[in-house]
Design an enzyme around this catalytic site. Structure first.
Site, PDB file in Angstrom:
ATOM      1  N   TYR A  53       0.817  -1.216   0.000  1.00 21.04           N
ATOM      2  CA  TYR A  53       0.000   0.000   0.000  1.00 21.04           C
ATOM      3  C   TYR A  53       0.850   1.265   0.000  1.00 21.04           C
ATOM      4  O   TYR A  53       0.357   2.351  -0.327  1.00 21.04           O
ATOM      5  CB  TYR A  53      -0.937   0.033   1.214  1.00 21.04           C
ATOM      6  CG  TYR A  53      -1.938  -1.085   1.290  1.00 21.04           C
ATOM      7  CD1 TYR A  53      -2.157  -1.949   0.221  1.00 21.04           C
ATOM      8  CD2 TYR A  53      -2.675  -1.284   2.450  1.00 21.04           C
ATOM      9  CE1 TYR A  53      -3.072  -2.979   0.316  1.00 21.04           C
ATOM     10  CE2 TYR A  53      -3.602  -2.315   2.552  1.00 21.04           C
ATOM     11  CZ  TYR A  53      -3.784  -3.165   1.485  1.00 21.04           C
ATOM     12  OH  TYR A  53      -4.694  -4.185   1.582  1.00 21.04           O
ATOM     13  N   LYS A 229     -12.918   0.604   4.346  1.00 31.19           N
ATOM     14  CA  LYS A 229     -11.962   1.697   4.243  1.00 31.19           C
ATOM     15  C   LYS A 229     -12.668   2.941   3.700  1.00 31.19           C
ATOM     16  O   LYS A 229     -13.668   2.861   2.970  1.00 31.19           O
ATOM     17  CB  LYS A 229     -10.769   1.327   3.363  1.00 31.19           C
ATOM     18  CG  LYS A 229     -11.086   0.975   1.920  1.00 31.19           C
ATOM     19  CD  LYS A 229     -11.090   2.127   0.944  1.00 31.19           C
ATOM     20  CE  LYS A 229      -9.822   2.917   0.947  1.00 31.19           C
ATOM     21  NZ  LYS A 229      -9.856   3.995  -0.086  1.00 31.19           N
ATOM     22  N   ARG A 235     -17.836   9.317   6.746  1.00 29.64           N
ATOM     23  CA  ARG A 235     -18.087   7.896   6.479  1.00 29.64           C
ATOM     24  C   ARG A 235     -17.369   7.012   7.485  1.00 29.64           C
ATOM     25  O   ARG A 235     -17.894   5.971   7.889  1.00 29.64           O
ATOM     26  CB  ARG A 235     -17.655   7.547   5.054  1.00 29.64           C
ATOM     27  CG  ARG A 235     -18.552   8.135   3.979  1.00 29.64           C
ATOM     28  CD  ARG A 235     -18.100   7.745   2.602  1.00 29.64           C
ATOM     29  NE  ARG A 235     -18.934   8.354   1.569  1.00 29.64           N
ATOM     30  CZ  ARG A 235     -18.669   8.311   0.275  1.00 29.64           C
ATOM     31  NH1 ARG A 235     -17.588   7.659  -0.157  1.00 29.64           N
ATOM     32  NH2 ARG A 235     -19.469   8.881  -0.603  1.00 29.64           N
TER      33      ARG A 235
END
Length: 267
Positions: A53, A229, A235
């Site tokens: 990542y 995620k 959110r």
């Protein structure tokens, strides 16, 4: 100030893994830092990252700046398949960037060269035994590949992280992993889920929440780990509300049927 709820956990060889985690795939730079920091401030205690990542240093900085005690955190990272043979170098680099003496869970991200690769698994075991990881597992492995690791080394991976959602639900696969003592950890919970599905809307309305909360709680009530995620603060906070509800057995069965219906259609 109200103390945020704690996510339910399930045991691993090296400790308890929270069933609700926070994923960081495709989160980069400042977005990775700010989203992880916000997640920790919201109450998440399980953070999932990976060498591939490219954000372990940002995740580590957010962990340090959050002030959350290390013993309260569960941190996962992953070995890229291309780094097979360089396991020690990879994990030591991850730990340096994360600012940790050990990760709670280290996974083989994909089967190297599409093979189970017992030699790689054996090196993960060695580094775990040296204290650099508390538990070890795999990602994107089939049950037969897991069996190959077990047969070769005498140890079964603690976790298999795979794409998972109501649409992906496969009771046979879940049972096969469970029979092996492997914790199923799902990623991309919303990617293949039709959040406008009437079933999800019906269950969500009964609890006064949104369909995303039903999807997350469905994982938790099944005992699956889930790692949604987002880089959007609202959110991130909203997803955490999944801990405020519990689904009944009939509701879980209704959501299960979304996967069964998809399986029948695909045949």
């Amino acid at each position: 100030m109200t103390t945020p709820p704690l996510a339910p956990t399930t045991p691993l060889p090296g400790g308890e893994i929270p069933l609700l985690g926070f994923g960081t795939w495709q989160s980069e730079g400042d977005d990775a830092y700010t989203s992880v920091l916000h997640a920790l401030q919201t109450g998440y205690r399980h953070i999932d990252t990976a060498t591939a990542y490219g954000n372990e240093s940002q995740v580590g900085r957010a962990i340090a700046d959050s002030g959350v005690p290390r013993d309260d955190l569960f941190v996962t990272t992953k070995l890229p398949p291309d780094n097979a043979g360089r396991e020690r170098e990879t994990l030591e680099s991850s730990l340096e960037m994360l600012g940790l003496a050990a990760v709670d869970l280290w996974l083989i991200h994909w089967p190297p060269h599409k093979q189970a690769s017992p030699a790689v698994w054996e090196r993960l075991r060695t580094l775990r035994d040296e204290g650099l990881a508390r538990s070890i597992g795999v990602s994107n492995y089939s049950p037969s590949q897991i069996d190959e690791l077990t047969d070769a080394t005498g140890e079964t991976p603690a976790v298999n992280q795979i794409p998972w959602s109501p649409t992906d639900y496969d009771a046979t696969l879940a049972a096969e992993l469970g029979a092996r003592g492997v914790v199923l950890e799902g990623y991309s919970p919303f990617k293949r889920t039709d959040l406008d599905d009437p079933v999800l809307a019906q269950v969500a309305a009964a609890h006064g929440v949104d369909p995303v909360h039903v999807v997350l709680r469905w994982h938790i009530d099944h005992g699956f780990v889930v790692i949604p995620k987002s880089v959007t603060p609202e959110r991130i906070t909203s997803n955490f509300r999944a801990l405020d509800i519990t689904l009944g057995a009939e509701e879980i069965a209704l959501v299960d049927a979304l996967g069964i219906a998809t399986e029948v259609t695909e045949r």
